[in-house]
Design an enzyme around this catalytic site. Structure first.
Site, PDB file in Angstrom:
ATOM      1  N   SER A  26     -57.835   8.043  -1.144  1.00  0.00           N
ATOM      2  CA  SER A  26     -58.724   9.185  -0.907  1.00  0.00           C
ATOM      3  C   SER A  26     -58.616  10.176  -2.053  1.00  0.00           C
ATOM      4  O   SER A  26     -57.541  10.358  -2.637  1.00  0.00           O
ATOM      5  CB  SER A  26     -58.356   9.880   0.397  1.00  0.00           C
ATOM      6  N   TYR A  60     -52.875  13.467   6.562  1.00  0.00           N
ATOM      7  CA  TYR A  60     -53.713  12.402   6.017  1.00  0.00           C
ATOM      8  C   TYR A  60     -53.471  12.253   4.517  1.00  0.00           C
ATOM      9  O   TYR A  60     -53.291  11.135   4.007  1.00  0.00           O
ATOM     10  CB  TYR A  60     -55.171  12.746   6.294  1.00  0.00           C
TER      11      TYR A  60
END
Length: 254
Positions: free
Chosen positions: A147, A160
């Site tokens: 990400s 996350y």
């Protein structure tokens, strides 16, 4: 892009979104694709049907990730699916895509959310690689979907981001360890991609415009944008690229 004829790919979380786009692209390039899903069998079967309609080959594999023996369960289904098709039990391309997000900053993140995110986003890929190595052929490809949050500080996605950062560390370490087998290991880092996973975040035109504005191209990413990068990393054309985190965020945060 090089042809993937004669190769077998496993894509986790391939029932929808980025995973579905990756599975379809690899199948279009000639690979036999194992479409993994955790809970939504109907979505995974739809991915397989789409691939078949496009002239490709695929089958589903079910396993809940982030639980005890998840890798063993997944590979039991993978091996069984290949045998039923009369194919050798072997793997050429592993794409660790499955994931989810629980929003929360330092004041709100919970131990339970942290543990779940680490289990699915970091621990599962590690042991999928470990238990996949006996099946992974010389010159194989491992692609981890990371990400842009590992590069751009999004304070509302702390746990996350930490889990995806662990995945990037896994990428670099595995690249060095598996180089002797001519196996490449790379990460792809999407930004904001239009999928069902986070669609509530850009449910209004104003919200979508705000997210799109973070890219230098002033648009949201599409699953195909990520799948095309993964296809390159899965091909022979990427043979001299390993241990890298390829930014596929559309210039988010530049």
């Amino acid at each position: 892009m090089g042809s993937l004829e004669g190769r077998t790919a496993l894509v986790t979380g391939a029932g929808r979104g980025i995973g579905r786009a990756i599975a379809r692209r690899l199948a279009a390039d000639g690979a036999l694709v194992a479409v993994h899903y955790g809970s939504d069998e109907e979505a995974a079967q739809k991915t397989v049907a789409m691939i078949a309609e496009e002239g490709g080959r695929a089958f589903t594999v079910h396993a809940l990730l982030g639980v005890h023996d998840d890798a063993r369960t997944l590979y039991e289904g993978f091996d069984r699916g290949l045998k039923e098709l009369g194919e050798p039990v072997a793997l050429d391309i592993l794409v660790n895509n499955a994931g989810f997000n629980v929003r929360g900053g330092v004041a709100t993140v919970t131990p339970q959310d942290f543990d779940r995110l680490m289990a699915v986003l970091a621990r599962a890929p590690l042991f999928l690689v470990q238990q996949g190595l006996p099946r992974l052929r010389e010159g194989g490809r491992i692609v981890n979907i990371s990400s842009a949050a590992t590069r751009v500080a999004f304070t509302s996605a702390l746990a996350y981001t930490m889990a995806k950062s662990a995945l990037d560390a896994l990428t670099r370490t595995l690249a060095k360890e598996l180089g002797s087998r001519q196996i490449t290991v790379n990460s792809v880092t999407p930004g904001f991609v239009r999928t069902e996973l986070n669609k509530q975040r850009w449910a209004t035109p104003e919200a979508e415009a705000a997210h799109a504005a973070l890219s230098v191209f002033r648009r949201m990413g599409e699953p195909k944008d990520i799948a095309d990068v993964v296809a390159f990393l899965a091909s022979d054309d990427s043979r001299w690229v390993t241990g890298q985190c390829i930014d596929a965020s559309g210039g988010t945060g530049l």
